[in-house]
Design an enzyme around this catalytic site. Structure first.
Site, PDB file in Angstrom:
ATOM      1  CG  ASP B 312      -2.291  -0.087   0.983  1.00 40.33           C
ATOM      2  OD1 ASP B 312      -2.632   0.067  -0.211  1.00 40.33           O
ATOM      3  OD2 ASP B 312      -3.069  -0.307   1.915  1.00 40.33           O
ATOM      4  CG  ASP B 349      -9.467  20.695   6.091  1.00 38.97           C
ATOM      5  OD1 ASP B 349      -9.728  19.589   6.607  1.00 38.97           O
ATOM      6  OD2 ASP B 349      -9.062  20.827   4.928  1.00 38.97           O
ATOM      7  CB  THR B 386     -18.665  22.255  -3.555  1.00 41.32           C
ATOM      8  OG1 THR B 386     -18.201  21.832  -2.272  1.00 41.32           O
ATOM      9  CG2 THR B 386     -20.127  22.638  -3.455  1.00 41.32           C
ATOM     10  CG  MET B 388     -14.202  24.076  -4.059  1.00 45.52           C
ATOM     11  SD  MET B 388     -14.587  25.728  -4.653  1.00 45.52           S
ATOM     12  CE  MET B 388     -16.315  25.837  -4.327  1.00 45.52           C
ATOM     13  CE  LYS B 400      -7.722  23.218   2.221  1.00 49.16           C
ATOM     14  NZ  LYS B 400      -8.714  23.147   3.263  1.00 49.16           N
ATOM     15  CG  ASP B 527      -5.489  -3.256   2.630  1.00 45.86           C
ATOM     16  OD1 ASP B 527      -5.700  -2.809   1.488  1.00 45.86           O
ATOM     17  OD2 ASP B 527      -4.856  -2.651   3.501  1.00 45.86           O
TER      18      ASP B 527
END
Lengths: 622, 687
Positions: B312, B349, B386, B388, B400, B527
């Protein structure tokens, strides 16, 4: 010169066992008699033989690969209709595929039919045509022994050809089996090749097709050419009865009656001799085998026969490489055979060229000169001399061809040791047609297994992983002939029935029994002589040994073929152990020699080795 | 656990092993190993012969027979000892594990939603029971965290003393029974029955109780049994041969049973036969010392054969998540403005990427959250529609997001995407980074470069794998462009971009159909299917329960490059077996030269010429060979435990090295050894 009788055979009495020294063998230092052991003649003949053999390996090998892969080729145009006719008559679907079990059943069925045919023809030869001598039925035990012998490609002969078998028996029973048993060996090899080339497949080909192709396209054309060449050299090919000729020097027989004529045996020999050599069979038309002047009359006929003995086994190595798609692998196997073959050949030549110490005491000239080859000529033909006899002895015991052109019983202990050992190695140095190479592949599997572990990877050979099943079968194929030789010899030297017909005293007598079982259990057929083998005991025991030697190897090989075919193919990577390099060849040679040496060292020590040491000691003491 | 017992010969282990080697004399134990069982029978037989020689008159001295019998028993004991010592290492590890399995009382929730608990013994827990574990308590069973965050001490399993965080959801939700919660609390859903937990399996594993023979070991055992059978026949037929030889030579006496047994034991592959299971157990021990738990020996062996390794990207090749590495302002925009806007847009964020932007702004421009306190921001969270996120402050829209998303947004406000920003975006994407574009109202301020950071030293590890012949394949959800750039930087051989669980599975199957052996490391639930399909599947201990169940090994250190060590151990395992087999068989040559002339000294004195070592007397020669045969087993125990060293130098070179050492060495060593023992024996004057 020293060939005392033409009628040399198994059921004859012994040859003289000699005493004397066989001291230090050396390459070029003169022996006591001031003689060079590897003289120019010896070297030249050996190099010529090996050179011509190598020239034929590639073309014949490539041709055989095309035959078995069924692709179009030259001979197909002429012989193709015959092949298709055979299938039509016998109701064979040439496209049908067989699993390894079915393939084995087909081999076994054909072998059973072969056995019955050879046995019955011998039993009824008295009522059948082409019997100018009026021979009656062959005794049961001998007939069974002979039937097994020819079915298993051994061609051990407990009988004298010209004094036992009618022309029809020689042709219809024995010559036919020379073809059949050889074609079976090749077919099994080809099915093993398919085991390597196929991926996740259940089947390994069609036995009847492989068998038919091998016979029609390979054995028949080659033996036709060779038979004509041999006939041109004086090998007889006739249905005439024995020729009566006046004796130059009249004799008196046991009853005091004068004898003025002698009967010279003839018969349809050339056609049988050709396939006897090409199919690594070795059963002679005459009792004296290839020492008989009408079976092997000239140096050229000797050379051609010698070549024919190893021609197909050597070329099959190329076929193997070609068919698996990596010719280097085939060359590597051939190289491994050569690495063992050549030194042993040189060794026997030197041992025989050294001469017989007893003759020295008798003031017999053993030095090589323009008029004689010198050396130990007891039991050897003057027209072949030392090097052609030694080459024959080594070649026939390396390849499982039981024919002889000199009497191995009369060899020096060392010269006799090597032929025994070559057979005990499992007949994998060239070996029988097909069977030699599949035996060598078995050894390669074991070599790969040990080598693979040593490089830290699950062992794989030619892209196939070697698992427990393959190891089990390979071990079985190696174990069974070894066990048969040892146990058979043990019975021979402890039972009264076995000991009764050992004609030579001392360790030489032991060697004779060991030789007989080594020969039978490895399907060679060569005889040491000096042992009365046409007894109920030996006919039975050796017959059993031949069966184990044939099917105890053949069936495990087919099982391996089936198991390998079912596996995936592992692509070659940097971690893969290359199996075409000199290093691997050395490893393979070491495995073959070590298994052979460890299994038979004690037995050999009590036979030829002690005899050799005994003489050396006496020699240095005197 | 494992770090406590890395020494090969602990004195406690030694004492236990000596006791163990006596206990293993039980014929039922001996029967498991055909080679050693044959030696065992030989020991019994010679002992009977010795007793017989005391009461009846025999040609051989009772002392000689006793000597042979004693040393044959030693041969058996030494083999037992080697096995016991390897088992001892495992048992020591198991003992420390067992300590953490002491009976635990679990607090089971009566209902899923309620707070009421009842106390039950951990042994009575059933699958899907829900328990609560608070700080200071031991987790009663393997399970999945369904609520709460806590730090857990997993040192009992991993040997790592630093606690790890376990929380509900995501890839850190699995907990192991026997570990201890050291802060906060967890609500756990039980996933395994008592007795089948990870810890139980681990104990069974290291104790060797569940050790099954691996395919190559079985194949080798068959080969060794066949060799033993051949030598049994060789020796068995030697008696009739010798009877015949005595009869025809008229001197000497037939070979005695004692000598036959001695010869057989010397020829049989006892060296490898005695050490075969030791090698297997030691290999598993080495693996647990590397902090890897293998649930099948087959997988360890397969590790030596691995051709392809799937890794991975995230967390294995690169450090966790992508991080912001630079601000690239549009033409005419100050970089400080860009950084400020980016910082504002990332304030709410909480993703690692968002935080890394804030960190970069702080590091490069000294921006802090403090300056923004006075403003009342209106955060716009990220939405999949969106693509964003951002903030609106006093009517100023700062956004952003992905280049296309921001372009659409700006265009709707009447702005355009500047060409230089567009070029920057393409450049970043091509170099393997992820571009984010920042806008203020209709104006595009510039781009932020987010990059995957390739772990230090990983390139060298991949080079090592390549030398071993293993192809590395990186698996990532990234687009092919990004994937290619990271693949190049990390030095992997190939990559699978935009990978879905199905794509991974398909890829593994494709390799396998091509005959290749695939190894994979993974930690996530997604996995699991691929792990289950792979031939060698190493799950990270930090991963989910599903991943751990699907794998056939668990790496307790959660180090994805651990596979190199696993491959090494797998290869060592095979190499040690192969090398000792070669050594064992090569030894036979010298033994023949010692015993045969001695056995036939009276019958065929000329065979003395084969006595290359010039041994003192026939009985000394035979005894020396038997003693050498026994001692070599003890001498090779350290090698069997440590394994033959593996170096990635290519198969041909490895074979050459090992053939020289173990083949040629095996040929020569016994000549020296037997001669030395013979000198010692003859100096005692007894022989």
């Amino acid at each position: 010169m020293l060939m005392r009788r033409v009628d040399l055979g198994l059921d004859n009495d012994s040859c003289t066992c000699f005493d004397g020294a066989l001291g230090n063998l050396s390459w070029d230092s003169p022996n006591d008699a001031g003689e060079v052991l590897m003289n120019t003649n010896n070297i030249f003949q050996i190099v010529l033989f090996l050179g011509v053999l190598l020239v034929f390996v590639k073309p014949l090998g490539a041709y055989m690969a095309r035959v078995y892969s069924g692709s179009a080729f030259f001979a197909n145009r002429f012989l193709g209709p015959i092949e298709r006719l055979v299938y039509r008559i016998s109701g064979i679907d040439s496209q049908a595929e067989m699993t390894w079990k079915l393939y084995s059943m087909a081999v076994l069925c054909l072998s059973l039919v072969s056995f019955l045919a050879v046995y019955l023809i011998q039993q009824f030869q008295g009522f059948l045509p082409l019997n100018p001598d009026g021979f009656s039925a062959v005794p049961h035990d001998l007939a069974i022994n002979t039937a097994i012998s020819f079915m298993t490609n051994t061609n051990w002969q407990g009988y004298g050809g010209e004094s036992t078998m009618s022309y029809l028996t020689q042709m219809l029973a024995l010559t036919v089996q020379n073809f059949v048993s050889a074609a079976v060996g090749m077919a099994v090899l080809i099915s093993l090749v398919r085991g390597f080339t196929r991926r996740t497949a259940n089947t390994i080909g069609n036995f009847w097709v492989d068998f038919t192709r091998g016979t029609i396209y390979i054995l028949l054309p080659l033996s036709s050419v060779l038979a004509l060449a041999l006939a041109s050299q004086g090998v007889v090919q006739t249905f005439s009865p024995p020729q009566i000729v006046p004796l130059l020097e009249p004799l008196v027989d046991a009853d005091g009656k004068p004898v003025t004529t002698q009967a010279i045996s003839v018969g349809p020999a050339a056609s049988q001799i050709a396939i006897k050599q090409l199919g690594t069979n070795g059963g002679g038309f005459f009792n004296a085998n290839s020492a008989h002047p009408l079976e092997n009359p000239t140096p050229l006929s000797n050379f051609l026969q010698l070549l024919a003995i190893v021609l197909i086994p050597a070329a099959l190595c190329y076929t193997f490489g070609d068919m698996i798609g990596d010719r280097r692998q085939g060359w590597a196997l051939l190289a491994a055979m050569g690495v063992i073959f050549v030194p042993l050949l040189v060794c026997v030549t030197m041992a025989e060229q050294q001469g017989n110490p007893s003759f020295g005491e008798m003031e017999i000239d053993q030095t090589a000169s323009a008029i004689q080859s010198g050396g130990n000529m007891e039991g050897k033909e003057t027209r072949f001399g030392i090097v052609n006899s030694a080459m024959w002895a080594v070649t026939t015991t390396a390849a499982s061809n039981g024919s002889v052109n000199s009497m191995h019983d009369s060899y020096t202990p060392l010269g006799g040791l090597i032929p025994i050992w070559l057979m005990q190695l499992g007949e994998v140095i060239f070996g029988g047609v097909g069977s030699g190479l599949y035996g060598m592949v078995i050894f390669a599997l074991i070599a790969v297994f040990i080598a693979g572990l040593m490089v830290g990877r699950t062992p794989e050979y030619l892209g196939k992983k070697i698992g427990a099943f393959e190891v089990k079968m390979a071990a079985l194929a190696i174990l069974l002939p070894c066990a048969t030789v040892l146990v058979g010899t043990a019975f021979g030297v402890v039972t009264d029935a076995g000991k009764e017909t050992i004609f030579n005293p001392g360790p030489h007598g032991f060697s004779e029994v060991l030789y007989a079982f080594s020969s039978a259990a490895n399907n060679n057929g060569s005889a040491f002589a000096g042992l009365g083998a046409n007894t109920l005991f030996y006919n039975g025991m050796l017959g059993l040994a031949m069966l184990i030697g044939r099917f105890g190897v053949l069936i495990p090989v087919l099982a391996i073929a089936g198991s390998l075919a079912a596996k995936k193919t592992v692509p070659v990577g940097p971690g893969t152990l290359p199996t075409h390099t000199p290093l691997f060849i050395v490893m393979l040679v070491a495995v073959v020699l070590v298994v052979g040496a460890l299994s038979f060292f004690p037995a050999l020590a009590l036979g030829p080795i002690v005899e050799q040491l005994h003489q050396a000691k006496q020699g240095s003491g005197s | 656990m494992s770090r406590t017992s890395t020494r090969l010969f602990d004195s406690r282990v030694l004492v236990d092993a000596m006791v163990g080697s006596l206990q293993k004399l039980d014929p039922r134990v001996q029967l498991r190993n055909p080679v050693m069982f044959a030696v065992y029978l030989g020991s019994v037989l010679t002992t009977i012969l010795w007793i017989n020689s005391l009461v009846t008159k025999s040609t051989e001295s009772p002392w000689f027979i006793l000597g042979i019998a004693v040393w044959l028993w030693f041969t058996v004991l030494f083999a037992n000892f080697a096995e016991a010592i390897a088992e001892g290492h495992g048992k020591a590890q198991a003992a420390s594990l067992k300590k953490s399995r002491t009976s635990v009382v679990a607090k089971r929730l009566k209902s899923r939603s309620g707070k009421q608990t009842e106390e039950v013994s951990a042994a009575d827990l059933k699958v899907d029971d829900v328990v609560i574990v608070v700080a200071g308590e031991t987790i009663p069973a393997d399970g999945e965290v369904i609520e709460g965050v806590a730090s857990v001490d997993e040192s009992a399993i991993t040997g790592e003393s630093a606690p790890v965080v376990r929380e509900s959801g995501g890839d850190r939700s699995s907990v192991t029974g026997g570990t201890r919660v050291i802060s906060d609390w967890l609500i756990i859903q039980v996933k395994t029955l008592p007795g089948q937990s990870f810890l139980d399996r681990m104990i069974a594993m290291v104790e060797g109780a569940k050790r099954q023979k691996t395919p190559n070991e079985i194949a080798l055992a068959i080969l060794l049994a066949s060799l033993t059978l051949i030598f049994l026949l060789v020796v068995g037929t030697l008696l009739p041969f010798s009877l015949f030889s005595v009869a025809i030579s008229g001197q000497g006496y037939p070979i005695s049973l004692t000598v036959l047994v001695a010869l057989f034991v010397c020829l049989a592959p006892t060296t490898i036969g005695a050490l075969l299971s030791t090698i297997g157990i030691a290999g598993m021990n080495r693996l647990s010392q590397a902090n890897v738990l293998a649930f099948s020996g087959r997988a360890v062996e397969a590790a030596g054969d691995v051709d392809v390794l799937l890794l991975d990207k995230t967390g294995t090749i690169t450090l966790g998540n992508r991080q912001a590495t630079s601000f690239i302002p549009a033409m005419g925009v100050k970089d400080q403005d860009l950084a400020e806007a980016a910082h504002l847009a990332s304030m709410a964020d909480e993703t690692a990427e968002g935080r890394s932007i804030a960190v970069l702004a702080k590091v490069q421009f000294g921006l802090r959250g403090l300056e923004l306190e006075s403003i009342i921001p209106n955060f716009v969270p990220f939405s999949a529609r969106t693509r964003m996120s951002g903030v609106t402050i006093d009517g100023i829209e700062i956004r952003k997001g992905a280049a296309e998303a921001v372009e659409t947004h700006v265009r709707s406000l009447g702005g355009v995407m500047p060409e230089d920003v567009r070029a920057t975006v393409t450049r970043i994407a091509r170099s393997g980074g992820t571009p984010l574009v920042v806008s203020r109202n209709a104006e595009v301020l510039g781009a932020i470069e987010l990059k995957d950071i390739v772990k230090g030293g990983i390139k060298e590890r991949f080079a090592e794998l390549r030398q071993m012949g293993i192809k590395t394949v990186m698996i990532t959800g990234d687009n092919p462009l990004t994937a290619a750039a990271i693949a190049a930087e990390a030095g992997v051989d190939d990559f699978l971009a935009e990978a879905t669980p199905e794509a991974k599975l398909a890829m593994i199957r494709e390799y396998q159909n091509g005959g290749r052996l695939v190894a994979m490391t993974g930690d996530g639930t997604n996995d699991a299917p691929a792990l289950a399909q792979a031939d060698v599947a190493v799950a990270m201990n930090s991963g989910t329960q599903a991943a751990k169940e699907a794998g056939n090994m668990v790496d307790l250190d959660s180090n994805p490059t651990k596979l190199i060590e696993i491959v090494n151990i797998g290869k060592q395992l095979l190499m040690t077996r192969g090398s000792l087999t070669t050594f064992s068989i090569a030894n036979d040559v010298a033994k023949y030269f010692a015993i045969l002339p001695a056995a036939f000294a009276a019958t065929y004195p000329s065979l003395k010429a084969l006595d290359l070592m010039h041994l003192a007397s026939p009985s000394s020669a035979i005894l020396s060979a038997v003693i050498f045969n026994a001692l070599i087993i003890i001498a090779l125990v350290p090698l069997a435990l440590k394994g033959v060293a593996y170096r990635p130098v290519g198969a041909a070179q490895l074979l050459l090295n090992n053939l020289l050492i173990y083949g040629l060495g095996g040929l020569l060593v016994p000549f020296i050894g037997i001669k030395a023992i013979d000198l010692l024996l003859s100096s005692t004057g007894l022989f």
